[in-house]
Scaffold this motif. Sequence first.
Motif, mmCIF file in Angstrom:
data_model
loop_
_atom_site.group_PDB
_atom_site.id
_atom_site.type_symbol
_atom_site.label_atom_id
_atom_site.label_comp_id
_atom_site.label_asym_id
_atom_site.label_seq_id
_atom_site.Cartn_x
_atom_site.Cartn_y
_atom_site.Cartn_z
ATOM 1 N N VAL A 34 0.921 -1.161 -0.077
ATOM 2 C CA VAL A 34 0.024 0.054 -0.081
ATOM 3 C C VAL A 34 0.861 1.374 0.181
ATOM 4 C CG1 VAL A 34 -1.630 1.504 1.267
ATOM 5 C CG2 VAL A 34 -1.966 -1.320 1.071
ATOM 6 N N ALA A 35 1.840 1.302 0.871
ATOM 7 C CA ALA A 35 2.828 2.390 1.023
ATOM 8 C C ALA A 35 3.477 2.627 -0.369
ATOM 9 C CB ALA A 35 3.703 2.156 1.896
ATOM 10 N N VAL A 36 3.869 1.550 -1.154
ATOM 11 C CA VAL A 36 4.644 1.752 -2.333
ATOM 12 C C VAL A 36 3.562 2.387 -3.490
ATOM 13 C CG1 VAL A 36 5.931 0.802 -4.381
ATOM 14 C CG2 VAL A 36 6.390 0.041 -1.867
ATOM 15 N N VAL A 37 2.587 1.900 -3.566
ATOM 16 C CA VAL A 37 1.322 2.312 -4.382
ATOM 17 C C VAL A 37 1.312 3.772 -4.082
ATOM 18 C CG1 VAL A 37 -0.991 2.211 -4.850
ATOM 19 C CG2 VAL A 37 0.133 0.080 -4.662
ATOM 20 N N LEU A 38 1.005 4.284 -2.863
ATOM 21 C CA LEU A 38 0.876 5.622 -2.510
ATOM 22 C C LEU A 38 1.942 6.631 -2.584
ATOM 23 C CD1 LEU A 38 -1.005 5.202 1.148
ATOM 24 C CD2 LEU A 38 -1.928 5.507 -1.228
ATOM 25 N N SER A 39 3.131 5.920 -2.845
ATOM 26 C CA SER A 39 4.329 6.778 -3.122
ATOM 27 C C SER A 39 4.644 7.411 -4.429
ATOM 28 C CB SER A 39 5.650 6.062 -2.645
ATOM 29 O OG SER A 39 5.897 5.059 -3.452
ATOM 30 N N GLN A 41 4.701 9.623 -7.380
ATOM 31 C CA GLN A 41 4.527 10.990 -7.472
ATOM 32 C C GLN A 41 4.503 11.753 -6.042
ATOM 33 O OE1 GLN A 41 2.402 12.613 -10.893
ATOM 34 N NE2 GLN A 41 2.340 10.359 -11.563
ATOM 35 N N ALA A 42 5.028 11.107 -5.102
ATOM 36 C CA ALA A 42 4.959 11.584 -3.789
ATOM 37 C C ALA A 42 6.301 11.311 -3.005
ATOM 38 C CB ALA A 42 3.568 10.855 -2.885
ATOM 39 N N THR A 43 6.811 11.995 -1.915
ATOM 40 C CA THR A 43 7.726 11.693 -1.207
ATOM 41 C C THR A 43 7.461 10.659 -0.255
ATOM 42 O OG1 THR A 43 7.377 13.351 0.493
ATOM 43 C CG2 THR A 43 8.369 14.257 -1.500
#
Length: 221
Positions: A34-39, A41-43
Amino acid sequence: MKKADVVEFYRRLAEANPHPETELESVNTYTLLVAVVLSAQATDAGVNKATRALFATVDTPEKMVALGLDGLKRHIRTIGLFNTKAKNVIALSEALIADHGGQVPANRDALEKLPGVGRKTANVVMNVAFGAETFAVDTHIFRVGNRTGLARGKTVLAVEKALDKATPAPFRVHAHHWLILHGRYVCKARRPECWRCIEIDLCAFKPKTPAPKPTRAQQGA
């Protein structure tokens, strides 16, 4: 870059940071995914700030589906593209439950079939969660590979394949973390900090960036 120089390049990174880790925070393989999907184009720092409270209570696909789309959006609204990402996280959670017994598959092809999961995300999960020798090429690795001459390519996939071919066995598991961190903190996009780079004599980048001039306060000190 010559084979001997490639070995020395990685040897220096390994000596400086023997056990590199992802800077994304997670509590298990599912929350890592989940964290990698959310990352995208984000820091990492921005994702961590948004997910700490989320992952404290929501750490399985079942709990994520129970939380629901609106509940997830409230947690991640500070992350760019959060509406689309929230939909993907709910959808991939449903797919994990339906197709994989609620478990994250240790297979890149299976991972890439999940909503919102591309090759880079799959490579990160395969490497971090399962210890696979994969190379997740983000903007940092793409830049470092081309700039240094370690692995040149016009596309992300070309750089990934070049790294796969060039990286020797002792360094393959940790390679992508070393390169990401090197790109994030030393070989920066706008102004690479060549003056403090441990790879300066091996790197093909020219001209090398000189050290910044000391400020008046520093000169006075």
